[in-house]
Write an enzyme that holds these catalytic residues in place. Structure first.
Site, PDB file in Angstrom:
ATOM      1  N   HIS A 133      -3.645  -5.544   1.281  1.00 22.90           N
ATOM      2  CA  HIS A 133      -3.401  -5.922   2.670  1.00 22.90           C
ATOM      3  C   HIS A 133      -3.857  -7.365   2.872  1.00 22.90           C
ATOM      4  CE1 HIS A 133      -2.491  -1.838   3.983  1.00 22.90           C
ATOM      5  NE2 HIS A 133      -3.528  -1.425   3.276  1.00 22.90           N
ATOM      6  N   CYS A 181       0.830  -1.196   0.000  1.00 28.18           N
ATOM      7  CA  CYS A 181       0.000   0.000   0.000  1.00 28.18           C
ATOM      8  C   CYS A 181       0.876   1.262   0.000  1.00 28.18           C
ATOM      9  CB  CYS A 181      -0.978  -0.035   1.176  1.00 28.18           C
ATOM     10  SG  CYS A 181      -2.384   1.070   0.976  1.00 28.18           S
TER      11      CYS A 181
END
Length: 489
Positions: free
Chosen positions: A430, A331
């Site tokens: 994630h 991310c």
């Protein structure tokens, strides 16, 4: 159906509110009762994507799992994600609405309470029992005005309250008596009893203190929960870097602790893996040699990138790569690996643009609309493919030639990037290590070719059952069920 609510408040942060709510949700679910967790206001950088496409605190997603239901945005209507020491992104019923400093948010709480009560009413219409988690302590005098997180909420919906305290910290009787003393008379009357958490030792030695506490406060001690070793549950926010060192581990991994690190639960599987030695490295610590460095998610990517440079991480990473090490960015960490990060609208701080490390041919622009998805995809590395599950929570939109070498296929689209030599990877996903097959493939890429199997989801389920077993054994459930207007079988 109108469900009855019971609220768990704590004398301090990390007193055990999250785990007690999860344990009660699993106990009620085992008993065949439709139950849902609820936290009016949460401040955390560990978040989850819900079944209805919003964002809530990761702890409430865990509690929903304990209750045997899918998480929804109503379970955590107000989520605060700090992006500075004095401000936070405010997420209302799953959607980011503004960045507010502490004073502005204090005034906004009158509006936020409407969303809290709206979400609670919806859950009450769907579930027989609602187990509510407070935030911090109800005795924070400076925060009592317009409170929506603790007694302000309990008074608004007229629900009973249990107060939990952590004996492992010491001063448990002072914590409980002091908290009760600082409440108003109506709030004191709302407290139905105490729970003492994380006890280890001979319970007989504690008994005189328990009797004194009950005499002093006229409130019952509902139970003393034991210290449960190795309880592998998602952390609400704080990083726990107190695991035992693994000097004989076959793979060494380093993760820098960014000032605004987010979703560090990404690394739970790696922390628990018996052959992996994962070190969280703080600002004052020198990063040790490693096989793999993982740049984690961040709530303020440009500020955290500057932090890494100030603390010497660019030189460390250059040396790490020069000697054959590997790097993975997740991310915000993925964005840092690219050429640039632009934030023209000031989504995460002051408007501007920052140069990235430049090791992946991508550039990122932060957009107002956050990407929120639970995904299933296919991970590709070294000519091997395997399925994985994960989730996306990001404001950045990346572009560039590096995306022509993606890491994951998700339906008809692709995610992430790989360097030409496959030593540097980046992804927006994630939960990358939570799928056992994906974990095994990534560990092989990092250099661990005989990785033992690990299923972190199965471990989480076992931990919830272990927690519920302890609650059933050590808590006065007859009284707890009575508070919820339920019959105890």
């Amino acid at each position: 159906m109108t469900g009855r609510s019971l609220m768990v408040q704590g004398t301090t942060s990390d007193a055990g509110k999250t785990t007690l709510v999860a344990g009660l949700c699993r106990v009620l679910h085992r008993s065949g009762i439709a139950v849902a967790p609820f936290k009016p206001q949460n401040m955390a950088l560990n978040s989850a994507v819900t079944a209805d496409g919003g964002e809530i605190g990761r702890a409430q997603a865990l509690q929903a799992q304990a209750a045997g239901i899918a998480p929804t945005t109503d379970m955590n209507p107000i989520l605060l994600k700090p992006n500075s020491d004095t401000g936070a992104q405010v997420i209302v019923q799953g959607r980011a609405i503004a960045n507010l400093d502490a004073r502005a948010y204090h005034d906004y709480k009158r509006v936020a309470m409407d969303a809290v009560l709206d979400s609670h009413a919806r859950l009450s219409a769907m579930y027989r029992a609602i187990v509510v988690e407070g935030a911090g302590s109800p005795a924070e005098i400076n925060l009592r005005a317009n409170d929506i997180a603790n007694m302000g909420f309990a008074e608004a919906v007229d629900c009973p309250v249990i107060v939990v305290a952590d004996i492992d910290r010491g001063g448990v009787f002072a914590h409980l008596v002091g908290t009760l003393e600082l409440l108003s008379p109506s709030e004191q009357a709302r407290v139905q009893g105490f729970v003492i958490n994380r006890f280890r030792g001979d319970i007989a030695l504690l008994e005189p203190g328990l009797r004194w506490l009950e005499s002093r406060t006229a409130k019952p001690v509902l139970g003393v929960l034991p210290y449960l070793q190795g309880l592998n549950l998602d952390a609400e926010d704080a990083i726990r870097a107190d695991g035992a060192a693994k000097p004989g581990a076959a793979l060494r991994i380093v993760v820098p602790v960014l000032p605004r690190i987010s979703n560090h639960t990404d690394f739970d599987a790696l922390v628990r893996h018996p052959q992996v030695d994962l070190r969280f490295v703080g600002p004052g610590d020198a990063p040790p040699p490693a096989d793999l460095v993982i740049l984690p998610g961040s709530k303020s990517v440009r500020a955290d990138l500057a932090h890494l440079r100030v603390h010497g991480w660019q030189a460390y990473l250059e040396r790490h790569l020069r000697y054959g090490g590997k790097v993975l960015g997740i991310c915000g960490g993925f964005q840092m690996l690219g050429h640039s990060i632009a934030d023209p609208e000031g989504i995460e701080g002051q408007p501007g643009q920052s140069a990235g490390f430049g090791w992946l041919e991508v550039s990122t622009r932060l957009e107002p609309d956050k990407q929120l998805r639970n995904v299933e995809g296919e991970l590709s590395l070294h000519g091997e493919r395997t399925s994985l599950q994960g989730y996306e929570i990001h404001a950045g939109v990346s572009s560039g030639r590096g995306l022509d070498r993606p890491l994951v296929r998700i339906g008809e689209r692709f995610d992430g990037a790989r360097s030409e030599d496959d030593r540097i990877l980046g992804t927006y996903l994630h939960g990358l290590f939570d799928t056992p097959q994906a974990l095994n493939l990534l560990l092989r890429w990092a250099g661990l070719h005989d990785a033992a199997p690990l299923d972190v989801a199965a471990q989480r389920e076992a931990a919830l059952d272990c927690l519920a077993d302890a609650v059933e054994q050590h808590l006065d459930l007859r009284r707890v069920f009575s508070m919820l207007d339920l019959e105890f079988a």
